[in-house]
Design a protein around this motif. Structure first.
Motif, PDB file in Angstrom:
ATOM      1  N   UNK A 174      70.969 130.635  63.342  1.00  0.00           N
ATOM      2  CA  UNK A 174      70.377 131.034  64.624  1.00  0.00           C
ATOM      3  C   UNK A 174      69.359 129.990  65.055  1.00  0.00           C
ATOM      4  N   UNK A 175      69.395 129.645  66.335  1.00  0.00           N
ATOM      5  CA  UNK A 175      68.353 128.802  66.913  1.00  0.00           C
ATOM      6  C   UNK A 175      68.137 129.221  68.361  1.00  0.00           C
ATOM      7  N   UNK A 176      66.941 129.666  68.674  1.00  0.00           N
ATOM      8  CA  UNK A 176      66.574 130.039  70.042  1.00  0.00           C
ATOM      9  C   UNK A 176      67.660 130.881  70.719  1.00  0.00           C
ATOM     10  N   UNK A 177      67.911 132.040  70.171  1.00  0.00           N
ATOM     11  CA  UNK A 177      69.013 132.866  70.655  1.00  0.00           C
ATOM     12  C   UNK A 177      68.572 134.257  71.076  1.00  0.00           C
TER      13      UNK A 177
ATOM     14  N   UNK B  58      61.961 127.817  68.282  1.00  0.00           N
ATOM     15  CA  UNK B  58      60.684 127.689  68.986  1.00  0.00           C
ATOM     16  C   UNK B  58      60.388 128.946  69.802  1.00  0.00           C
ATOM     17  N   UNK B  59      61.404 129.767  70.052  1.00  0.00           N
ATOM     18  CA  UNK B  59      61.206 131.040  70.754  1.00  0.00           C
ATOM     19  C   UNK B  59      60.636 132.077  69.785  1.00  0.00           C
ATOM     20  N   UNK B  60      59.482 132.585  70.088  1.00  0.00           N
ATOM     21  CA  UNK B  60      58.875 133.627  69.252  1.00  0.00           C
ATOM     22  C   UNK B  60      59.760 134.869  69.261  1.00  0.00           C
ATOM     23  N   UNK B  61      60.386 135.167  70.391  1.00  0.00           N
ATOM     24  CA  UNK B  61      61.217 136.372  70.512  1.00  0.00           C
ATOM     25  C   UNK B  61      62.354 136.372  69.498  1.00  0.00           C
ATOM     26  N   UNK B  62      62.965 135.207  69.278  1.00  0.00           N
ATOM     27  CA  UNK B  62      64.067 135.121  68.316  1.00  0.00           C
ATOM     28  C   UNK B  62      63.589 135.576  66.943  1.00  0.00           C
ATOM     29  N   UNK B  63      62.473 135.041  66.507  1.00  0.00           N
ATOM     30  CA  UNK B  63      61.934 135.388  65.191  1.00  0.00           C
ATOM     31  C   UNK B  63      61.593 136.876  65.108  1.00  0.00           C
ATOM     32  N   UNK B  64      60.944 137.402  66.136  1.00  0.00           N
ATOM     33  CA  UNK B  64      60.542 138.808  66.122  1.00  0.00           C
ATOM     34  C   UNK B  64      61.740 139.747  66.118  1.00  0.00           C
ATOM     35  N   UNK B  65      62.741 139.448  66.914  1.00  0.00           N
ATOM     36  CA  UNK B  65      63.951 140.278  66.956  1.00  0.00           C
ATOM     37  C   UNK B  65      64.629 140.295  65.589  1.00  0.00           C
ATOM     38  N   UNK B  66      64.763 139.116  64.975  1.00  0.00           N
ATOM     39  CA  UNK B  66      65.416 139.036  63.661  1.00  0.00           C
ATOM     40  C   UNK B  66      64.591 139.724  62.575  1.00  0.00           C
TER      41      UNK B  66
END
Length: 149
Positions: free
Chosen positions: A17-20, A52-60
């Motif tokens: 996953x990268x910025x998804x 670099x998207x914080x949202x990606x990390x938080x969702x995962x």
């Protein structure tokens, strides 16, 4: 939920996953459905390539915290898809290991075809999303040639 010491899943699904953040809701819904319906035990490893998207990390993080079959690995720096797939394959515990892209261009309900080939004795099975009915047979030496290029 799998016990990390005693339980060996029948399938490990690796998803780099990268910025998804925009793709993840549909992907995670499909992953949940796949894990529920798969005839064996499944572990899903998401390898975040230092998005670099914080949202990606938080969702995962939220998704994997709520599901015993899912784990999240996060690269300390952006290393690329190949590194992320390799990291997931090495960390996976499943008897069979399959990776797919986060956009699920190769649908999860097709994973059964890959696993069947592996169960039948193939060392490697490669799916082609361009030609759905295509089948490629490679000798181990030619696969090594392709892999090292």
């Amino acid at each position: 939920m799998l016990d990390p010491i005693t339980d060996v899943p029948s399938l490990s699904l690796i998803i780099p996953v990268y910025n998804a953040a925009d793709q993840l809701p549909a992907t995670l819904k499909a992953v949940d459905a796949f894990a529920r319906l798969y005839p064996g035990t499944v572990e899903v490893l998401f390898v975040d390539d230092h998005s670099s998207e914080v949202e990606t990390r938080l969702i995962l993080e939220d998704f994997t915290r709520q599901r015993g079959y899912a784990r999240l690995l996060r690269n300390s720096t952006n290393r690329g898809k190949g590194f992320s797939v390799t990291r997931g394959m090495v960390a996976a515990r499943g008897k069979y290991r399959v990776f797919t892209d986060v956009d699920l261009a190769y649908p999860l309900d097709e994973v059964h075809k890959i696993v069947r080939e592996l169960e039948a004795g193939s060392d490697v099975a490669i799916a082609c999303r361009v030609l759905p009915e295509s089948r490629y047979l490679l000798s181990p030496s030619f696969f090594h040639y392709l892999y090292t290029r």
